[in-house]
Design an enzyme around this catalytic site. Sequence first.
Site: not given
Ligand code: PSU
Length: 303
Positions: A28, A160
Amino acid sequence: MPQLPPFFEIAPEIGHALENYAPIVALETTVITHGLPIPENITLAANMEAEVRKTGAIPATIGVLDGKVCVGMTAAQLETLARTSNPRKLSVRDFGMALVAGESGGTTVAGTLLVAEHAGIRVFATGGIGGVHRGSGFDISADLPQLASSPVVVVCAGAKAILDLPATLEYLETVGVPVVGYGTDEFPAFYARSSGLPLTMCADTPQEVARIAKAHWAMGNRSALLLTVPAPTESALPYAEIQVAIDQALAEAEAKHIQGQAVTPFLLQRVSEISGGESLQANLALLLNNAHVAAQVAKALTE
Ligand code: PSU
Ligand code: MN
């Protein structure tokens, strides 16, 4: 190869690999555009690709450049994306607007899953998935519903640690996403190797993961298989220690009324600053480790 919409740009190497059923690992790019600081993001992108290759698979970094959905990006394209000012954070809802306007941006777990599925890629490595946010009323990452509908093995270090992990696991159970611990029977907590939350499924080898995934899909399921890999021991942080930084970052986000797509990038950056860069090191190490495991699984799936 499947018939793809005209805004898809499949790199020649990936097109060739798809035709030959070679092992491919999707990567990603939100982690590059919104998750990590420059220049660590550029180095990390290159290192993850190298890790996948070293393990015998082909990396397909997915992102959007000037209104084109790139499946497989050159080093120059990655650098351009990493240096784009105000890149869009592309979850599933964001593609239409971005493609029409010719924008550039990083694809989230949800966005990358959508593209990978379209292209026919079956394995994807990331850091931590999005999930249910803590006590925030109604902030649930679009990663979760997308995991319910894209048949891809997603290799991560759990969700996370800034999230409500029990609620995230409950959501995944509801929508039928198997969560498999890799060499562990506990849900990893991203920076920390364990969360105290038990899992009901575990696998110890890439071959076992591949067999479980094939059986899962053979049953008619359309959901992803979430393979959760604890962060490498050398760089993992104790849960209680990182929790202090997370609590402070969460309080700041609330005080500043940070909302929507900005929440996750804000929290990751503040946790890194508060922990004196320790969380950043853990984040980089687990991303590379996940790329390694994903490449092994991709190979096992083609055997
Ligand atoms: N994991 C990481 N760093 C990130 C992300 C995940 O170590 O930046 C990103 C991923 O792309 C994930 C996103 O899909 O954060 C989730 O964002 P949100 O909570 O706004 O959906
Ligand atoms: Mn959100």
